[in-house]
Write an enzyme that holds these catalytic residues in place. Sequence first.
Site, PDB file in Angstrom:
ATOM      1  N   SER A  57       0.800  -1.232   0.000  1.00 44.68           N
ATOM      2  CA  SER A  57       0.000   0.000   0.000  1.00 44.68           C
ATOM      3  C   SER A  57       0.832   1.280   0.000  1.00 44.68           C
ATOM      4  O   SER A  57       0.426   2.263  -0.650  1.00 44.68           O
ATOM      5  CB  SER A  57      -0.988   0.007   1.174  1.00 44.68           C
ATOM      6  OG  SER A  57      -0.312   0.017   2.414  1.00 44.68           O
ATOM      7  N   ARG A  83      -7.430  -1.652 -14.815  1.00 41.19           N
ATOM      8  CA  ARG A  83      -8.474  -0.710 -14.432  1.00 41.19           C
ATOM      9  C   ARG A  83      -8.069   0.297 -13.367  1.00 41.19           C
ATOM     10  O   ARG A  83      -8.672   1.359 -13.264  1.00 41.19           O
ATOM     11  CB  ARG A  83      -9.710  -1.501 -13.975  1.00 41.19           C
ATOM     12  CG  ARG A  83     -10.393  -2.210 -15.129  1.00 41.19           C
ATOM     13  CD  ARG A  83     -11.402  -3.223 -14.655  1.00 41.19           C
ATOM     14  NE  ARG A  83     -10.750  -4.357 -14.010  1.00 41.19           N
ATOM     15  CZ  ARG A  83     -11.392  -5.388 -13.481  1.00 41.19           C
ATOM     16  NH1 ARG A  83     -12.700  -5.407 -13.496  1.00 41.19           N
ATOM     17  NH2 ARG A  83     -10.732  -6.381 -12.941  1.00 41.19           N
ATOM     18  N   ARG A 180     -16.658   5.597 -38.287  1.00 46.03           N
ATOM     19  CA  ARG A 180     -15.565   4.903 -37.589  1.00 46.03           C
ATOM     20  C   ARG A 180     -15.830   3.410 -37.381  1.00 46.03           C
ATOM     21  O   ARG A 180     -14.915   2.663 -37.057  1.00 46.03           O
ATOM     22  CB  ARG A 180     -15.290   5.569 -36.246  1.00 46.03           C
ATOM     23  CG  ARG A 180     -16.449   5.488 -35.267  1.00 46.03           C
ATOM     24  CD  ARG A 180     -16.127   6.152 -33.948  1.00 46.03           C
ATOM     25  NE  ARG A 180     -17.325   6.295 -33.129  1.00 46.03           N
ATOM     26  CZ  ARG A 180     -17.303   6.633 -31.838  1.00 46.03           C
ATOM     27  NH1 ARG A 180     -16.163   6.867 -31.226  1.00 46.03           N
ATOM     28  NH2 ARG A 180     -18.425   6.751 -31.168  1.00 46.03           N
ATOM     29  N   ARG A 198       1.957   0.557  -7.405  1.00 46.42           N
ATOM     30  CA  ARG A 198       1.427  -0.794  -7.174  1.00 46.42           C
ATOM     31  C   ARG A 198       0.750  -1.319  -8.440  1.00 46.42           C
ATOM     32  O   ARG A 198       0.957  -2.473  -8.834  1.00 46.42           O
ATOM     33  CB  ARG A 198       0.432  -0.775  -6.010  1.00 46.42           C
ATOM     34  CG  ARG A 198      -0.041  -2.166  -5.592  1.00 46.42           C
ATOM     35  CD  ARG A 198      -0.927  -2.088  -4.376  1.00 46.42           C
ATOM     36  NE  ARG A 198      -1.200  -3.400  -3.813  1.00 46.42           N
ATOM     37  CZ  ARG A 198      -1.886  -3.600  -2.689  1.00 46.42           C
ATOM     38  NH1 ARG A 198      -2.353  -2.573  -1.998  1.00 46.42           N
ATOM     39  NH2 ARG A 198      -2.098  -4.822  -2.244  1.00 46.42           N
ATOM     40  N   ASN A 202       1.854  -4.484 -11.156  1.00 51.00           N
ATOM     41  CA  ASN A 202       0.937  -5.508 -11.652  1.00 51.00           C
ATOM     42  C   ASN A 202       0.931  -5.529 -13.175  1.00 51.00           C
ATOM     43  O   ASN A 202       0.923  -6.599 -13.798  1.00 51.00           O
ATOM     44  CB  ASN A 202      -0.476  -5.248 -11.124  1.00 51.00           C
ATOM     45  CG  ASN A 202      -1.497  -6.218 -11.674  1.00 51.00           C
ATOM     46  OD1 ASN A 202      -2.166  -5.944 -12.664  1.00 51.00           O
ATOM     47  ND2 ASN A 202      -1.633  -7.363 -11.047  1.00 51.00           N
ATOM     48  N   ARG A 207       2.539  -7.793 -18.520  1.00 52.81           N
ATOM     49  CA  ARG A 207       2.808  -7.316 -19.880  1.00 52.81           C
ATOM     50  C   ARG A 207       4.284  -7.336 -20.272  1.00 52.81           C
ATOM     51  O   ARG A 207       4.591  -7.184 -21.456  1.00 52.81           O
ATOM     52  CB  ARG A 207       2.230  -5.911 -20.056  1.00 52.81           C
ATOM     53  CG  ARG A 207       0.734  -5.817 -19.762  1.00 52.81           C
ATOM     54  CD  ARG A 207      -0.093  -6.780 -20.609  1.00 52.81           C
ATOM     55  NE  ARG A 207      -1.529  -6.573 -20.408  1.00 52.81           N
ATOM     56  CZ  ARG A 207      -2.476  -7.178 -21.084  1.00 52.81           C
ATOM     57  NH1 ARG A 207      -2.148  -8.058 -22.017  1.00 52.81           N
ATOM     58  NH2 ARG A 207      -3.754  -6.952 -20.822  1.00 52.81           N
TER      59      ARG A 207
END
Length: 266
Positions: A57, A83, A180, A198, A202, A207
């Site tokens: 955290s 997200r 489009r 943090r 991830n 990736r």
Amino acid sequence: MSIKVTLLAHTPQPEQTVAMAAKLCYSATDIENIKEGLTVEKTNDFLDMLTSLGHASPVEHATFTFGIEGISRACSHQLVRHRIASYSQQSQRYVDGTRFEFVTPPEIERNKKAFDAYKKVIDVQCDAYAEIRDALVVGYIKENSQKELKGTDEEIINTFKEENKALFSQYVKKANEDARFVLPNACTTKIICTFNVRSLNNFFDHRCCNRAQWEIQEVACQMLALCKEVAPMLFKNSGPRCIRGACPEGKMTCGKIKEVREKYGK
């Protein structure tokens, strides 16, 4: 167009900021004295302690903002799945797509037959976009005109554009919304994104992995390199998960753990 990642902004002194948060958690210090004694050595000790304890955290208090360009819409769709981040992406409503730039996957570029088919479809989509967009604009002009319009579609558009620039701009935006739909995932896009550390870790876990799609893997590697320039201690263990232990992909492993660890200095 090649992929380019730019570090636009970051928390000032991100490592010290994280160390302050960690210090507050583990000592009785007052806020006004939180920076006291936070030498480079002590800051590094706090960062190492957080890693050893798995206490994540405090690293959320440092953020990094990136500008990314030269990627495809296929890539940006993957990016925004992460997200816990903020995104601002170039709009296909406001930006003209009649002559869009596009990304060509390396495997297609190396295969002449595949590339010829690929380019043929791109050209068709590009022409279709322009035709659809212009047809819709002419339709809006005719629907709302109080006088009889003569001439070709191009002449009608050019005349109306000169006489009603503001209204013409509205018609174009409205037409872009529908035109489009024929644009491919290959279309390039630009996006600005902000992550806390943090969330960044991830992102790098998933990736930077060899099994990630080639395009977003390149984005992640460029982002990590930029982060390490600013905060080397904060990101010293960042990268694909196999650099910190066994490969989590199981039977889907790339089988190149040794090479990956060497790449990341492990």
